[in-house]
Design an enzyme around this catalytic site. Structure first.
Site, PDB file in Angstrom:
ATOM      1  N   PRO A 335       0.774  -1.239   0.000  1.00 13.88           N
ATOM      2  CA  PRO A 335       0.000   0.000   0.000  1.00 13.88           C
ATOM      3  C   PRO A 335       0.809   1.295   0.000  1.00 13.88           C
ATOM      4  CG  PRO A 335       0.210  -0.804   2.234  1.00 13.88           C
ATOM      5  CD  PRO A 335       0.977  -1.767   1.360  1.00 13.88           C
ATOM      6  N   THR A 336       2.141   1.213   0.088  1.00 10.35           N
ATOM      7  CA  THR A 336       2.896   2.462   0.275  1.00 10.35           C
ATOM      8  C   THR A 336       3.143   3.181  -1.047  1.00 10.35           C
ATOM      9  OG1 THR A 336       5.040   1.398   0.010  1.00 10.35           O
ATOM     10  CG2 THR A 336       4.130   1.451   2.234  1.00 10.35           C
ATOM     11  N   CYS A 337       3.565   4.444  -0.942  1.00 11.06           N
ATOM     12  CA  CYS A 337       3.858   5.263  -2.123  1.00 11.06           C
ATOM     13  C   CYS A 337       5.300   5.053  -2.558  1.00 11.06           C
ATOM     14  CB  CYS A 337       3.644   6.733  -1.809  1.00 11.06           C
ATOM     15  SG  CYS A 337       1.987   7.068  -1.247  1.00 11.06           S
ATOM     16  N   ASP A 338       5.694   3.806  -2.714  1.00  6.62           N
ATOM     17  CA  ASP A 338       7.044   3.514  -3.191  1.00  6.62           C
ATOM     18  C   ASP A 338       6.930   2.400  -4.211  1.00  6.62           C
ATOM     19  OD1 ASP A 338       9.675   2.381  -3.499  1.00  6.62           O
ATOM     20  OD2 ASP A 338      10.259   3.492  -1.714  1.00  6.62           O
ATOM     21  N   ASN A 379       5.286   6.233   5.459  1.00  3.36           N
ATOM     22  CA  ASN A 379       3.945   6.651   5.022  1.00  3.36           C
ATOM     23  C   ASN A 379       2.953   6.717   6.185  1.00  3.36           C
ATOM     24  OD1 ASN A 379       3.266   5.461   1.598  1.00  3.36           O
ATOM     25  ND2 ASN A 379       4.819   6.825   2.369  1.00  3.36           N
TER      26      ASN A 379
END
Ligand SMILES: *Cc1c(COP(=O)(O)O)cnc(C)c1O
Length: 391
Positions: A335-338, A379
């Site tokens: 789910p992370t922005c990476d 995050n």
């Protein structure tokens, strides 16, 4: 390449057993891990039966949950620790320092001094510099020298970072002897999640060469630390624990004849892997192209939330959904922005087409190298929680 693999519950546990996990997890906020201590206990007993001559040093880093450590302590286990923090954790449970081995070859002089001040007297080393630090800060202690293993056949090889070649090990142990330490023997680790039992054979022959060299120099070594590496089922069948034990004991006899040294074993992954199920939620399902392409499934757990061993898709956890019917290949991401936070893309997972956002997904055999392998609030996501299954 499309994975052939489809989850079959019978390979892991009965549906009744799974039901206990499922009921226990109901209403709890995902993602989280549930640990069944009975499974840890069974694993410990299986290994003791498979290698009755070996003392078991549980590699604490695999799962340092207090209840796990307490259970293993009660069962008579010893503990392989990596840091002063793990020493404090183990000692804090009232476990005697004589049951601890400091197995990390990379340590500050101050770490060694701290361990010594707490009563730890067994250290692993792999170079002359470290041997000198031990002699100075933990005088008279017992040492092993770790020899290198390439980790061929292991899903999570530990590679060349740890250990030295046998000829160097002989020099390190000789130096240790000269500096007043007690050289006990050799340790190795054939790589984590090792499928090939024959890897122990090669390491034992290397060990023997160090034993022989030391003997010629008047140093009698008497202990072999055969490391960890024992596998968990994940989505590949693995040999039975007894098969590992029997074969390793055969190699011991082949290599050492009738002068078999004492052995210790340091399981990590094996001990706690199968005891844990991770529950996650399907956050989003999407397609990247109009009219086709593979579906992406985004979960509320990923590489930064405890699934770091999905790096390079090395460890392939069995993934279970309760939905049935037609199966589709999915790419599975966190789910992370990476963008690194994609768990399985090269080899996708076959999962039911009927899965919907909001569904629960279960990762089996997730009890090792997960809960403490998380980032810290990347995050803003909180660390992965662990619950001990209450029946
Ligand atoms: C991590 C580690 C282990 C445990 O390895 P597994 O492959 O998880 O069994 C054992 N010994 C040492 C020194 C380790 O660092």
């Amino acid at each position: 390449m499309i994975s052939e693999y489809e989850f079959e519950m019978e390979n892991y546990m009965s549906f009744e057993e799974f039901d206990k996990f499922k009921k226990f997890g109901m209403g709890k906020q995902t993602p989280f891990i549930m640990i069944d201590l009975d499974i840890v206990a069974r694993k410990y007993d299986d290994l003791r039966n498979a290698l009755p001559q070996s003392d078991v040093y549980y590699a604490v880093k695999a799962n340092p949950e207090v209840e796990v450590l307490k259970l293993l302590a009660e069962k008579g286990s010893y503990f392989d620790v990596a840091t002063i923090y793990e020493i404090d954790l183990v000692l804090g449970l009232g476990i005697d320092p004589s049951r601890i081995s400091l197995g990390n070859t990379i340590k500050k002089a101050s770490d060694i001094a701290y361990a010594y001040s707490k009563g730890v007297r067994l250290f692993v080393t792999d170079c002359e510099s470290d041997a000198r630090k031990i002699a100075e800060n933990a005088p008279g202690s017992q040492v092993f020298c770790r020899i290198l293993s390439e980790g061929i056949g292991a899903s999570w090889p530990l590679s060349r970072k740890f250990g030295c070649y046998p000829d160097m090990a002989l020099e390190v142990l000789t130096l240790a002897h000269q500096l007043g330490l007690k050289p006990r023997g050799v340790s190795f680790h054939v790589g984590s999640q090792q499928y090939y039992i024959s890897q122990w054979r090669e390491a034992l022959w290397d060990t023997k060469s160090v034993f022989d060299g030391a003997y010629e120099r008047g140093i009698k070594l008497d202990l072999v630390n055969i490391g960890g590496g024992f596998p968990v089922r994940y989505n590949h069948p693995i040999p039975e624990t007894v098969a590992y034990g029997a074969e390793i004991m055969e190699y011991m006899a082949e290599v050492f004849g009738n002068d078999i040294p004492q052995t210790i074993v340091e399981p990590g992954r094996y001990m706690t892997g199968d005891s844990g199920i991770l529950a996650a939620e399907v956050v989003q399902i999407s397609q990247k192209e109009v009219g086709g392409g593979r579906s992406w499934m985004y979960l509320d757990v990923g590489k930064f939330g405890g699934m770091i061993e999905t790096l390079d898709e090395c460890i392939r956890y069995p993934i279970y959904s309760e939905r049935t019917g037609k199966m589709l290949p999915y790419t599975i991401a966190g789910p992370t922005c990476d963008s690194v936070d994609v768990m399985y893309e090269k080899v996708p997972y076959m999962l039911p087409e009927a899965i919907e956002e909001g569904d629960r997904i279960y990762f089996f055999s997730a009890g090792s190298y997960t809960s403490t392998y998380c980032s810290v609030y990347f995050n803003g996501f909180p660390p992965l929680r662990t619950y001990i299954l209450q029946k």
